[in-house]
Motif scaffolding. Sequence first.
Motif, PDB file in Angstrom:
ATOM      1  N   CYS A 332       0.834  -1.202   0.000  1.00  0.00           N
ATOM      2  CA  CYS A 332       0.000   0.000   0.000  1.00  0.00           C
ATOM      3  C   CYS A 332       0.873   1.257   0.000  1.00  0.00           C
ATOM      4  O   CYS A 332       1.531   1.550  -0.982  1.00  0.00           O
ATOM      5  CB  CYS A 332      -0.985  -0.030   1.167  1.00  0.00           C
ATOM      6  N   GLU A 398      -7.965  -4.124  -0.283  1.00  0.00           N
ATOM      7  CA  GLU A 398      -7.316  -2.850  -0.578  1.00  0.00           C
ATOM      8  C   GLU A 398      -8.000  -1.737   0.208  1.00  0.00           C
ATOM      9  O   GLU A 398      -9.230  -1.694   0.302  1.00  0.00           O
ATOM     10  CB  GLU A 398      -7.394  -2.535  -2.074  1.00  0.00           C
ATOM     11  N   HIS A 400      -7.073   2.331   0.106  1.00  0.00           N
ATOM     12  CA  HIS A 400      -6.129   3.383  -0.295  1.00  0.00           C
ATOM     13  C   HIS A 400      -6.829   4.486  -1.077  1.00  0.00           C
ATOM     14  O   HIS A 400      -7.893   4.287  -1.660  1.00  0.00           O
ATOM     15  CB  HIS A 400      -4.991   2.795  -1.124  1.00  0.00           C
ATOM     16  N   GLU A 422      -2.372  -6.021 -11.062  1.00  0.00           N
ATOM     17  CA  GLU A 422      -2.155  -5.394  -9.755  1.00  0.00           C
ATOM     18  C   GLU A 422      -0.703  -5.520  -9.348  1.00  0.00           C
ATOM     19  O   GLU A 422      -0.092  -6.575  -9.459  1.00  0.00           O
ATOM     20  CB  GLU A 422      -3.045  -6.072  -8.710  1.00  0.00           C
ATOM     21  N   THR A 434       2.642  -3.885  -3.836  1.00  0.00           N
ATOM     22  CA  THR A 434       1.242  -4.295  -3.982  1.00  0.00           C
ATOM     23  C   THR A 434       0.336  -3.457  -3.093  1.00  0.00           C
ATOM     24  O   THR A 434       0.761  -2.953  -2.050  1.00  0.00           O
ATOM     25  CB  THR A 434       1.074  -5.783  -3.629  1.00  0.00           C
ATOM     26  N   TYR A 435      -0.926  -3.326  -3.512  1.00  0.00           N
ATOM     27  CA  TYR A 435      -1.938  -2.698  -2.676  1.00  0.00           C
ATOM     28  C   TYR A 435      -2.680  -3.729  -1.834  1.00  0.00           C
ATOM     29  O   TYR A 435      -3.538  -3.375  -1.026  1.00  0.00           O
ATOM     30  CB  TYR A 435      -2.957  -1.959  -3.544  1.00  0.00           C
ATOM     31  N   VAL A 436      -2.364  -5.001  -1.974  1.00  0.00           N
ATOM     32  CA  VAL A 436      -3.126  -6.063  -1.319  1.00  0.00           C
ATOM     33  C   VAL A 436      -2.653  -6.268   0.117  1.00  0.00           C
ATOM     34  O   VAL A 436      -1.598  -6.853   0.366  1.00  0.00           O
ATOM     35  CB  VAL A 436      -3.035  -7.382  -2.111  1.00  0.00           C
ATOM     36  N   HIS A 437      -3.457  -5.775   1.060  1.00  0.00           N
ATOM     37  CA  HIS A 437      -3.202  -6.067   2.459  1.00  0.00           C
ATOM     38  C   HIS A 437      -3.524  -7.534   2.743  1.00  0.00           C
ATOM     39  O   HIS A 437      -4.373  -8.136   2.102  1.00  0.00           O
ATOM     40  CB  HIS A 437      -4.078  -5.189   3.357  1.00  0.00           C
TER      41      HIS A 437
END
Length: 501
Positions: A332, A398, A400, A422, A434-437
């Motif tokens: 993120c 995500e 953000h 992504e 990555t934006y993947v928490h």
Amino acid sequence: MRGIMIQGTGSDVGKSLITTALCRLFVKDGIKVAPFKSQNMSNNSYVTMDGKEIGRAQGIQAEAAKTAATVWMNPILLKPRSDLQSEIVLFGKRAETLSGRDYREKFYRKGLEAIQSSLDYLEKEFDVVVIEGAGSPVEINLNDREIVNMKVAELADVPVLLVADIERGGVFANIVGTLELLSPDERSRVQGLIINKFRGDIGLFQDGVKWLEEKTGIPVLGVLPYKEKHQIDGEDSLSIKSQFNAKQKKPIDMVVISLPYISNYSDIEPFLYEEDVSLRFVKDSAEFGRPDAVIIPGTKSTINDLHEIKESGLHELLFDFVKDGGFMVGICGGFQMMGTEIIDQTGSDTGDKGKRVKGMGFIPARTNFFEEKKTIRVKGHYHPNTKLNGNELIEGYEIHLGKTEIFGEDASFLKLENGRNEGYYSHDGKMIGTYVHHLFHNDEWRNKWLNEIRKWKHQAIKDVVNTQELKEERYDNLAFNMKSHLNWEKIKDITYGWDKK
């Protein structure tokens, strides 16, 4: 409403953990139970199945209660963006950003309405509600407009258990002082006391229990031992840092950059289960050392935290680390910092519209901040161009404001189920953004990534550690251990008998 509220003599006395345990204990008794916290202040959030944002603690408590987390369990989430301002998330959606003074003056009535509607919903849907308070119920300068402790107990009309932390000292004064500062009506709601974080022989505290009961007229319903490495997700960064022993050297030395406005630090908790991984939180160049892997976590204030990294001297060390072939993952806000440029087009990150800053320059990417916040659950697989073996499903969420553009189609990390590319994945896999928490909560992926580090260090690869199976064991063990030190039958009597008074 049938329920019970856990309040504390102060912050970090164990309210969240006790609430989690009580949720699991009620479930094991066949009761349909829900957690509730009116207002949470934390950057460690949880995304519900319908893509809404609530406090991480209530998401975990819902898991312990074996029910789906919803916004009704935490209608108000405050996410600090600076020492003076917080973003208000109302019923899971970003509402506005206010100072503490403006929040108290402008939001109070709206907050009460949100809390009451949530309580009404939970009362209809569940047999019992376990409510968690915040801080202390006797913050005199705030109590005229508080919406987290006794006001909530009054709205829900539930009894209160008061928790005190004996480890920090002054437990008798904390309990008696808190009770003395409550109004007579508020004090009448306190039906039990719990002493938490006791070290040593609990039998030696029996005189203390007797004194408290005689002094206050309130029964002590439990003296809970200090529990290390309980591995229940924490609400704040202090709780998670305490679970990692940085002094214990292990084959893989992993560093997490400790950002001032770090968020969603639960992303790294699965490494607690990896026996050969030691994890250190590092905030300046003197602490950096020679790690094998670096994680740059999420943040509520990307540009401000990027400035801190540069000012601390960490940027230069990170540059050398990457040059020497170290493994780095940015999640993120960390992903955004790794790019070449960040543009705050709408001022949503800094309040300064059009502000441009240079990123760390590790990946070919540009981030632009917009007003609209994205909160969504996502699923996907490795992008074909990564050439990663396996077809494991990657799940996460995500949260953000920014949108990041990668220069080069072949550099994507994941192909999501909606067809969207992504993140970023370098040709050798050592640089990932990555934006993947909750990326590392995917056990197969975490094992794959760690095995690459193990091979790089000429160490034996290891099998997958199944944290998903261990999670249920955690909740059961927590409930079992806590029940053995609580007067559980008395707590149930208080819960079920209050509405008959």
